[in-house]
Design an enzyme around this catalytic site. Structure first.
Site: not given
Ligand SMILES: [Zn+2]
Length: 684
Positions: A35, A38-39, A84, A114, A116, A118, A137, A285, A309, A406, A421
């Protein structure tokens, strides 16, 4: 100076090199350099680009930090609609799908399966090998142009070795771990929580300020691509996308028969919890693109694919009551109290209802039988009420007119769902703020947990976190508290005292400025080596800090101009809390910071600057209320007296001073104004 041509060449070299290492890191999970190395590359590139902005490349990795915030998103029509997908929930339905496909094609097709993921579907357009435009989309036909937001996603290639027009589609998602971290940060910052990783991804992409999006660790998987003269099979399209630098899910598999497809889907269901991201099923698919074309689509969805699903982890129980929790910034979160029920291996008796809009949307009533759901490690949530079994005794939840803790007024910012509040002295908020102040990434005060904070606030030993460091003056009261005793009291005080030396970044985070998490606090502490600099910096300079942006800048700016806050900060500084980042090397070249650091340190080592002083107040002050300034003077060892006498040390005169000023003048007593008073308390 080197000739410019070599700078141009070096900029290109660095751009390509960093992009390559980026791919190694984010796509192949196989970094070749540390890292740190890289930096160094990024830093070199940033410097060159600053010097020669004309050579900055369109796929420069430095563009990932986000740009100017937008007023609104442009609407863009998709080249092909983003339809969809029809859902199925059982192997039988998958078999039905297979039958329909075979009937239309008159032969058995190959299938690609594949996970799915989320997330949120997006379309990415590349021209001449460069990422040109990204669109959400939306409604399937048109979506928002979110190019700047998408550009911040590290696993999304900004350039590809393919110069023809190309559209890639895929899913933007949050990893579960990143989601949990984001939500815990939001909780600490007093912001509304996201319901799940998909919700977090959606919320992030909707931000108009891409510099904020850059701080969200979003990810991308490509699931299809459109380009001329490409392979004729979906599976090979994916392989091609992967080859030119797109992240493609490694669990995508090609099958020749539907039985294997079903087996893979069902086996995968058991594996889903082991994945670092949420999936809610599998997508099946037809592999041949020609067959896909033949199958065509209905008005709603293509005929050549279907989603299987997974059943969610759910249970039903009784909703006993809805209570409101008041958070650090005053947000009221409705929480469902449930009859305890077993769900995914644990007993659940509470579930979140997010906000009042959600309660209305679900039409959940007290007494209802409800479905609750728990996905992964996420907080259980109420899914829906079983309205069919209502007996008429159910009660509709009403938001109270005032804070349940309160009695303070409630308000709702325009465009926000959260109800808050408005009483900053609300005990619930005070407790949450002190808990936050004492938490691990903040001042990390051991022994100052939830129960202790509640006790100290209820017994009026603390009115805000500014009182923590003078708690030692109340040792006797502390010891007399139930279950405290001398030893634990002293331990607590030691822990509080120890926290004074925490780094400035922890202190800034501890203050609980809205929208400022530990990461932003670190950036601020790096940029400004002392709190007084942050307090006085103007809005424009704050906004111009990369990764801070206008929303956070405004929040920081407002915070340090709040009268209550100024008062609390003075208490903290008076108590000797470290507000300066110490220079790493004493006597090192960082002269400016160094000398300032010494000044500020010496200021507050002297805690009783008003010791033996009798001070009279007259008129109104701009930045302090009378109570605040009285408290402050007392805190610094002085006494506020009501009338001017020869013993008066000085008169602090604000706007529209009264007769006391005249009297001071006749007696020859020193008179100071607010500005002088402030420099006095700052200069000891
Ligand atoms: Zn309060």
């Amino acid at each position: 100076m080197k000739p410019k041509i070599s700078s141009n060449k070096r900029i290109k070299e660095l751009t390509d090199l960093i992009n390559k290492h980026n791919r190694k890191y984010y796509l192949d999970d196989n970094p070749e350099i540390s890292d740190y190395e890289y930096d160094l590359l990024v830093r070199e590139l940033l410097e060159l680009e600053k010097k020669y902005p004309q050579y900055k490349r369109p796929d420069s990795p430095t563009r990932r930090i986000g740009g100017e915030p937008l007023k609104e998103f442009k609407t863009i029509k998709h080249q092909f609609p983003m339809l969809s997908i029809d859902n199925t929930y059982s192997p039988e339905e998958i078999l039905d799908f297979d039958k329909r496909v075979i009937k239309l094609l008159a032969e058995k097709p190959e299938y690609v399966v594949e996970p799915k993921v989320d997330g949120i579907a997006v379309s990415l357009i590349y021209q001449d090998g460069l990422f040109f435009r990204g669109v959400s989309r939306g409604d399937g036909w048109q979506g928002d142009e979110i190019t700047a937001n998408l550009r911040t996603i590290k696993s999304l290639p900004l350039s590809v070795p393919f110069s023809f027009p190309l559209e890639a589609r895929g899913e933007i998602y949050f990893k579960k771990e990143d989601f949990r971290f984001l939500n815990s940060e939001r909780k600490r910052r007093g912001e509304v929580l996201f319901a799940n990783p998909r919700n977090a991804a959606a919320g992030s992409l909707k931000l108009l300020d891409s510099s904020l999006v850059a701080q969200r660790p979003l990810n991308f998987f490509a699931y299809t691509g459109y380009f001329k003269n490409g392979p004729k099979e979906h599976y090979r399209v994916l392989q091609f996308l992967k080859k030119i630098g797109f992240p493609v899910n490694s669990h995508i598999k090609l099958f020749s028969g539907i039985e294997e497809v079903i087996e893979y889907c069902q086996n995968f269901q058991k594996e889903r919890n082991k994945l670092p991201y949420d999936i809610d099923g599998m997508v099946i698919k037809v592999n041949s693109l020609l067959d896909q074309e033949k199958l065509g689509r209905t008005t709603k969805s293509p005929r050549w694919l279907i989603a299987y699903k997974f059943p969610a982890v759910q249970a039903t129980t009784r909703l006993k009551d809805i209570i409101l929790q008041v958070g650090r910034t005053g947000i009221l979160t409705p929480v469902a109290l449930l009859e305890p029920v077993e769900l995914a291996g644990s007993t659940v008796s509470r579930a979140t209802l997010h906000n009042k809009d959600e309660i209305q949307r679900l039409d959940v009533r007290i007494g209802d039988k409800v479905f609750i759901e728990k996905g992964g490690d996420i907080i259980p949530k109420v899914l829906k009420a079983v309205k069919e079994v209502r007996n008429g005794k159910e009660r509709i939840f009403k938001m109270p007119g005032e804070c349940p803790v309160c009695g303070g007024k409630l308000y709702q910012d325009a465009g926000e769902v959260a109800v808050r509040c408005e009483n900053v002295r609300c005990p619930a908020q005070v407790k949450e703020r002190i808990k936050h102040f004492a938490s691990r990434d903040a001042m990390d005060i051991e022994g100052l947990g939830e129960a202790m904070v509640n006790l100290l606030v209820e017994k009026k030993l603390l009115a805000d976190y500014g009182d923590l460091y003078s708690l030692k003056l109340k040792l006797a009261e502390l010891i007399s508290l139930e279950r405290m005793g001398e030893k634990s009291s002293r331990n607590l005080l030691d822990a509080i005292e120890k926290s004074k030396g925490k780094p400035l970044s922890n202190f800034i985070f501890a203050l609980g400025i809205r929208h400022i998490g530990i990461h932003s606090a670190e950036i601020l502490a790096e940029k400004f080596p002392s709190l007084s600099e942050i307090r006085t910096v103007d809005l424009e300079s704050l906004s111009s800090i990369p990764e801070i942006g206008p929303v956070m800048a405004q929040s920081i700016f407002n915070f340090f101009r709040d009268k209550e806050i100024i008062f609390v900060l003075e208490k903290l500084r008076g108590a000797g809390v470290k507000t300066v980042e110490r220079p790493t090397f004493v006597g090192a070249p960082k002269q400016r910071n160094h000398s300032e650091a010494l000044d500020e340190e010496s200021i507050f080592s002297e805690k009783n600057i008003f010791s033996e002083k009798r001070i009279v107040l007259t008129g109104t002050l701009k930045d302090f209320t009378r109570n605040q300034v009285t408290g402050l003077i007392k805190h610094l060892g002085g006494r506020v007296t009501s009338s001017v006498s020869p013993k008066t040390s000085f008169v602090l005169a604000g706007e529209e001073p009264g007769s006391k000023l005249e009297k001071a003048k006749t007696l020859g007593i020193k008179i100071i104004n607010e500005k002088e008073f402030k420099s006095l308390i700052h200069a000891g």
